[in-house]
Design a protein around this motif. Sequence first.
Motif, PDB file in Angstrom:
ATOM      1  N   ASP A  93       0.860  -1.191   0.000  1.00 45.86           N
ATOM      2  CA  ASP A  93       0.000   0.000   0.000  1.00 45.86           C
ATOM      3  C   ASP A  93       0.893   1.237   0.000  1.00 45.86           C
ATOM      4  N   VAL A 120       1.077   5.502   0.178  1.00 45.38           N
ATOM      5  CA  VAL A 120       0.427   6.803   0.370  1.00 45.38           C
ATOM      6  C   VAL A 120       1.409   7.898  -0.042  1.00 45.38           C
ATOM      7  N   TYR A 121       0.880   9.017  -0.513  1.00 44.97           N
ATOM      8  CA  TYR A 121       1.730  10.043  -1.104  1.00 44.97           C
ATOM      9  C   TYR A 121       1.285  11.429  -0.671  1.00 44.97           C
ATOM     10  N   ALA A 122       2.244  12.288  -0.459  1.00 49.34           N
ATOM     11  CA  ALA A 122       1.933  13.681  -0.145  1.00 49.34           C
ATOM     12  C   ALA A 122       2.966  14.576  -0.808  1.00 49.34           C
ATOM     13  N   LEU A 163       0.286  11.711   6.931  1.00 51.84           N
ATOM     14  CA  LEU A 163       0.187  10.380   6.317  1.00 51.84           C
ATOM     15  C   LEU A 163       0.186   9.292   7.386  1.00 51.84           C
TER      16      LEU A 163
END
Lengths: 468, 437
Positions: A61, A63-65, A82
Motif C-alpha cells: 500500500d 500513500v503520497y503527499a 500520512l
Amino acid sequence: MLTSSTAETVLRAARRGGADFADLYVERWRRRNLRVIDGEVEDAVSAIEQGAGVRLFFGTDVVYAYTNDLDDASLGDLVATLVRLRGSGASDGQVDERGAGGLDLRRRGPQGLHAPRIAFDAFDKSWRLERLRELDAGARIDPAISQVEGRLIEWEQDVLVVNSEGDWVEDRRVRTRCAANVIASEGDQTQTGFVGPGLSVGLELFDQNPPADIGAAAARRALTNLRAVPAPAGTMPVVIGNGFGGVIFHEALGHLVETTSVARRASVLTDKLGQQVASPAVTYVDDGTTPHGWGSSEFDDEGMATERTVLIDKGILTSYMVDRWGSLKTGYRRTGSGRRENYTYAPTSRMRNTFILPGDVHDTKDLFQGISYGLYAKAMGGGQVMPGSGEYNFAVSEGYVIRHGEVAEPVRGAMLVGKGPDTIQKVDAVATDLSTEPGMCGSLSGSIPTEVGQPHLRVSEIVVGGEA
Amino acid sequence: MTFEQAKTVLVRRASERGVEAEVLATSGRELTLSAAGGRVDEITSATRGGVGVRVVHEGRIGYASSEALDEASLAWVLDEAIENAALQSARGAVMVEGHALGRSDLIGEGLSAPVERKAEAVTTLESALTADERVDAIAFARYSESESEAVLGSTRGADGGYRNGYAVLMASPIMRQGESVKQGWEIDFGKEFHAIDPTRTTQRILEKVGRHLGATPLATGRHATVFEPEVVATILQLLLFSLSGKTVAEGKSRLAQRLGQPIASERFTLVDDPTLENGLASRPFDAEGTPASRTVVIERGVLRSFLHNSETARRTGQANTGHASRSYASTLGVGATNLMLEAGEGVSLDDGVIVTNLMGVHAGANPISGDVSVQGLGLRVEGGESRPVENFALSFNLFRLLERIEAVGAEVQWRPAGGAIVGARSLQVDALSFAGA
C-alpha cells in the motif's frame, strides 16, 4: 535543494510511523514556452516550479503527499498527516529501528551523459524569436499555406531522490523542443502538418534541426494532405513509416508491459514472460540511456540508474518495465522505469525511449515488393487504445496507396484499427532505417517525455478505416 | 520568504525598474481521502503555491511565475516577465488603478475538524453505499477539502488578500436491478466540514442513481420537457462561454451585438454575485484587484452585461465588471463566481419528460453556435406517474432554448460548473424533439 539532515528527519519519521519504506523526491524546474503564430508572439511564459513529494510504503500500500514549501516543519507535517491517517486505517506496518540510527547515505550524481552544450541562460529572447520567424519563413513554400505556428519549449530540471535504504541521488535533465504546426487551405479544404523535433540538449537543437527545415517539413505534410484523395477502406497490407510510426506499438504494446498494468493483471500480456508474443522479426527495446534522447535520464525518479531493457527479443517477451511498487507486487527485477511528470505525482512504471530494432531488409523499397494493393502509413497522428486489450485506432497523418509494389497517390483520413498484440504478430519484415521521434506520454503519473521509434516495417494485414 | 514578502519584494523591484507590475500569490492546501472495503485506501495530502507576476511595459504585457520564493528566483522571474513583454507586438495595455483591499478570512475554522473525523465521514459513506443490495461496486468514494489563500499587490496601489475553502464528499456507485445497470455520482459540499452529512449524501446518491434502474427506451417523439437543476447547471456553463468578455473580445460570441436586447424568456434572470454571503465562490476582489460587486447579466430575458476583466473591457469598450481570473502560473482570463438563476414560480409536468442527465456535453455541444446533440437519461411522466427512460438523444440550440423557457423552478441547487458555482433551478420548456427507439 535540501539538506541531508532534513531528509533524514523526514525519512526517520516515516519509518517510526510504521512505513516499510519511504522516499523523498525534490525537484526544481525552469521552463520557457514561446509560441509564435504567423510571426507574431502569441504566448511567452516563463516559470520556476519547485516542490517535494513523500511516499510511504506499508507493504504494497502506498500513500503520497507533496508540497512546495520545503522547510523542515512543512515536510514534517506531511509525514505526520500520512502516518496519522494510515494509523486510523487497518493494518500497520512494522516499526523497523534501522532508520532510527541515522542513514548511511550513498551519494550519486549525474556524469553529464546528456548535458547540454549551450547553457539554459545563453542568448536573449529576441534570438529565440528570430529562430521561430525563420521557421515561419521556411514553411511559406506554397500560396496554400494559410497559418504557421512555431513553438519553442525549454526545460531545465534538477532532481534529488533520497530513500530509507540510504540512496541519495541527484540528476539534472535539460530538454529542448521546437515544433511547427502548419495549416494549408484551398477551397473548402483545410489540412494540417506537424513536425516537432526534441532532444535532451540545449539550443544546439537547431544545429541538427535548422528552424526553416522544421517549418518546411510541416508545410510539405500539410500540402500532401491537402491534395490527397480519401483513403480506401478494408483489410490490407500496411507499411508503417519509421520514426513516429512507432507510436502504435508504444500505445498498444508498450503500455501493456508496464507493471502499472501487469501487476494489477489488467494487461493481456500478464504472465507471458518467455512466451512468443510477437513475430520473430521484432525485437523491442526500452532504453533510458540513449545519449541525449528526449526520454533519457541518468537516473529514474526513484533514484535507480536507467538502463537499456530488452522487452521483446526476436518475438519472445523477455522483460516488463518495472518500478519499485511493481517489483514488490510481482517479484520482477526493477528496470529503472519509475517516472513522473513532477512532484505532484507519485512515480509509476513508464516508458523512456522505446523502439523496434533494425531488421534484415536492407533496402526499404523491398518492403513494398509483392504488395499489389496496400497502404503506406508514412506518418502517424493521434489515436486511442483500450489499455486492457490493446485495441487501438490511430489516424494516419501522411498516407499513400501502395499499388503493384510502388508508392502511388496520397490519401487522407486513413485510420488503422486493430489490437496491438495481434498486429505485432503480423509484422513480417523490418527494414534497417531506425529513427526515433519525441512525444509526450500521458498515464497515471502524468505527462512525461518519451521517444517512440522503429525502422520502416510491414504488417501483413491491418484493418484500414477510410474517410466516412 | 512568505508569499506576502515575495509580493512586496517584486512590486518594489518593478517600481525601481520603472515597470508597472501586478503580483498575485496564490497558495492552497488539499487533502483527499478515498475509501474502499470499509477503510481509507488512498491518501493524498498536498500544499502548493506560487507567485505570478504580470508586467505592463510600454503597453505590452509579459508573464512569469515561480514556486520558489528565494531572492534569485524572484529576480529571474521579473527579468523573464519584462523580456517576455518586450517580445509582444500588441500594444495599448494598461495596468488598472489599484485599491487598498484589506484582508478577509471567508472560511475561518470551517475545516479544522480532526482528520480522523474526515476519514470516518468517507468510510461511513462507502460502507452505507455497499450495504445497499442494489450496489454492485463503487467506482469511487472520496472526501476532499481545499483551502486557498490569495495575496495581490501592484505598482498602482492594489494591496489585499483573502482566504477561502470548502469540503466535498462524493461517490459513484454502480447499481444493478436484474439486467439494468446504472452508474451515477453525487456530490455534497460546503464551506464547513460539519455541514457535510454522510448519511444524507448516501440517501441522495442511492435515490439519484437508483431511480434509473429498470429504465426502458424512450420512443421517438416530442414532449414537454423539464430539465433538472444539475442539467441546467451544465446548460448555464455552456452559456457562460458566450457571456465571457474574452469570447466577445475574440469575436466568437453569438451574443456580442445583443446588449440591451431580449435574448431569453422574460422568466429568465441570471446574476453573478461574488459578494453573496457564504457563497462558495465569493471573494472580496478579482485577480486584478477590482472590488467585487453584483452583476446582473440577463434581466427578465434582456442581456444587460458580459463578464469582463480590465483587458477585455478595454478591447470591447465596455465596463469592467471585476471578473478577472487567474492563478499564479496562468495568464489573465475571465471567470464567473456565484452565478445564480433567479427563482421562478416553480415547474409542473403532467405529461412529458424530465431530463435528469446529459452525457457527453463536452463533445456533443458547440459552444459557439449553441448547437447541442447529446445522449440523455430521464423520467417519462404520464398522468402524474413517472418511470425511468434511457437511450435517447436530445438535440436543441442553446439560444433558441432560452427563448422558449415557460417556467423556472422555485428551489435552488448549487453545483460546481466550469470553475464557477452555479445556483441552478429546474427549467421547463415546450415540446422538444427526442430521438429514441
